[in-house]
Design a protein around this motif. Structure first.
Motif, PDB file in Angstrom:
ATOM      1  N   TYR A  61       1.660   7.891   3.614  1.00  0.00           N
ATOM      2  CA  TYR A  61       2.075   9.228   3.181  1.00  0.00           C
ATOM      3  C   TYR A  61       0.968  10.336   2.978  1.00  0.00           C
ATOM      4  O   TYR A  61       0.100   9.740   2.172  1.00  0.00           O
ATOM      5  N   GLN A  62       1.342  11.565   3.434  1.00  0.00           N
ATOM      6  CA  GLN A  62       0.443  12.546   3.324  1.00  0.00           C
ATOM      7  C   GLN A  62       1.087  13.677   2.654  1.00  0.00           C
ATOM      8  O   GLN A  62       2.236  14.088   3.284  1.00  0.00           O
TER       9      GLN A  62
ATOM     10  N   THR B 272       2.149   7.299  -6.653  1.00  0.00           N
ATOM     11  CA  THR B 272       1.177   8.498  -6.768  1.00  0.00           C
ATOM     12  C   THR B 272       1.966   9.711  -6.555  1.00  0.00           C
ATOM     13  O   THR B 272       1.917  10.753  -7.197  1.00  0.00           O
TER      14      THR B 272
ATOM     15  N   VAL C 197      -2.255  14.431  -1.492  1.00  0.00           N
ATOM     16  CA  VAL C 197      -2.201  12.858  -1.654  1.00  0.00           C
ATOM     17  C   VAL C 197      -2.687  12.603   0.118  1.00  0.00           C
ATOM     18  O   VAL C 197      -1.837  12.958   0.932  1.00  0.00           O
TER      19      VAL C 197
ATOM     20  N   GLU D  84       2.311   2.046  -3.439  1.00  0.00           N
ATOM     21  CA  GLU D  84       1.533   2.630  -4.489  1.00  0.00           C
ATOM     22  C   GLU D  84       1.195   3.959  -4.114  1.00  0.00           C
ATOM     23  O   GLU D  84       1.240   4.771  -5.102  1.00  0.00           O
ATOM     24  N   GLU D  85       1.062   4.179  -2.771  1.00  0.00           N
ATOM     25  CA  GLU D  85       0.794   5.795  -2.394  1.00  0.00           C
ATOM     26  C   GLU D  85       2.202   6.473  -2.831  1.00  0.00           C
ATOM     27  O   GLU D  85       2.290   7.499  -3.383  1.00  0.00           O
TER      28      GLU D  85
ATOM     29  N   ASP E 240       0.686  -1.139  -0.017  1.00  0.00           N
ATOM     30  CA  ASP E 240       0.048   0.040   0.060  1.00  0.00           C
ATOM     31  C   ASP E 240       0.909   1.339  -0.020  1.00  0.00           C
ATOM     32  O   ASP E 240       0.472   2.107  -0.673  1.00  0.00           O
TER      33      ASP E 240
ATOM     34  N   GLY F 201      -2.982   9.604   2.034  1.00  0.00           N
ATOM     35  CA  GLY F 201      -2.592   8.185   1.916  1.00  0.00           C
ATOM     36  C   GLY F 201      -2.825   7.738   3.683  1.00  0.00           C
ATOM     37  O   GLY F 201      -2.653   8.652   4.510  1.00  0.00           O
ATOM     38  N   SER F 202      -2.659   6.291   3.748  1.00  0.00           N
ATOM     39  CA  SER F 202      -2.536   5.979   4.993  1.00  0.00           C
ATOM     40  C   SER F 202      -1.159   5.868   5.710  1.00  0.00           C
ATOM     41  O   SER F 202      -0.809   5.953   6.727  1.00  0.00           O
TER      42      SER F 202
END
Length: 298
Positions: A155-156, A134, A150, A130-131, A127, A152-153
């Motif tokens: 990466y933000q 992106t 973004v 994939e983040e 996961d 994400g769980s």
């Protein structure tokens, strides 16, 4: 629309030893003189006996003029995706478009955790990969207005400025072996770069892994032929006893051409630090494989 088969690529996989710096530089230059397309280097930031791959690649970009350079593969859990994106784009601009980016979801978790990295489960690491892809693509996308966001769980990114854009369309390749991550590669990556010695069942495992790759690409509406399939190889027998890169050079070329035609492999990266083998691989094997594959495709 089905795309034309990818151009065949050939490269070296050089050990970035701290105690053999001059050899590392010379083998990279030799790879370039021999006509190879790529020089690649393992990335293990927790190993003090190895040079940091990104620092090494930056140095080698200035020590060469034509050959492309890539980690093989970059340890993603140790680096932030925004920093990866900007570092890769910066070096691509400085080197005239000679950087490729191969990523790994992570491994050796005890060592990663020992130097401050996060321990992830296999599912979490996929996961996160994939983040990260992106995020990297968004940072490179300077044609889109507004900042990168973004949520994400793992990466933000909350409004980061885009750029710089790389000098060329950098390929994002992934080292992968299991079905779920292979399907991810098919969905979102530009290439796949496993090691033949790690594939269960050798060439039979290569066929099975390619099937998962194709499934991921088709599910995303992509042409599977658009994905580069580069194979790390060595001059030894594979675990299932199939001889790969054994015997005279003409046999090497025939074996690799057969693998390309039968399994769709579009590149070979030779692991090892023997200068004679690297030179022969670039000057004799690579041209012969290209000729044999071109004839087979015709």
């Amino acid at each position: 629309m089905t795309q034309q088969p990818q151009e065949l690529l050939f490269g070296s996989f050089i050990t970035p030893s701290v105690d053999r710096i001059e050899q590392v530089v010379e083998l990279t230059r030799l790879s370039e003189r021999a006509g190879l397309d790529l020089a690649t280097f393992q990335d293990h930031p927790y190993q003090p006996r190895l040079l940091d791959s990104w620092t090494l690649i930056s140095y080698l970009a200035a020590a060469t003029s034509r050959i492309r350079l890539a980690p093989n593969v970059m340890n993603l859990p140790m680096r932030q995706p925004v920093v990866i994106a900007r570092s890769a784009a910066s070096l691509d601009l400085l080197s005239g478009g000679r950087v490729e980016l191969a990523l790994g979801a992570g491994g050796f978790w005890d060592a990663i955790e020992a130097i401050g990295g996060r321990r992830l489960s296999p599912g979490e690491s996929i996961d996160a990969l994939e983040e990260a892809i992106t995020v990297i693509r968004e940072i490179w996308d300077t044609d889109t207005r507004g900042g990168v966001r973004v949520d994400g769980s793992h990466y933000q990114v909350a409004g980061a400025k885009r750029g710089p854009a790389p000098a060329h369309d950098i390929g994002i390749w992934v080292g992968a072996y299991r079905p779920r991550i292979l399907r991810l590669v098919g969905r979102v990556a530009d290439g796949w770069v496993p090691s033949l010695s790690y594939l269960e069942g050798g060439l039979a495992g290569l066929a099975e892994a390619s099937r998962h790759l194709d499934e991921g690409a088709q599910a995303a509406g992509r042409d599977p032929a658009a994905i580069h399939r580069l194979l790390n190889i060595g001059d030894h027998f594979t675990p299932d006893g199939s001889p790969v890169l054994t015997g005279p050079l003409v046999q090497w070329a025939g074996q690799l051409a057969e693998i390309s035609v039968e399994y769709g492999v579009t590149g070979y990266i030779l692991a090892g630090d023997n200068p004679t083998t690297i030179q022969q691989f670039g000057e004799e094997v690579a041209p012969a494989v290209r000729e044999l594959v071109a004839k087979a495709r015709t």
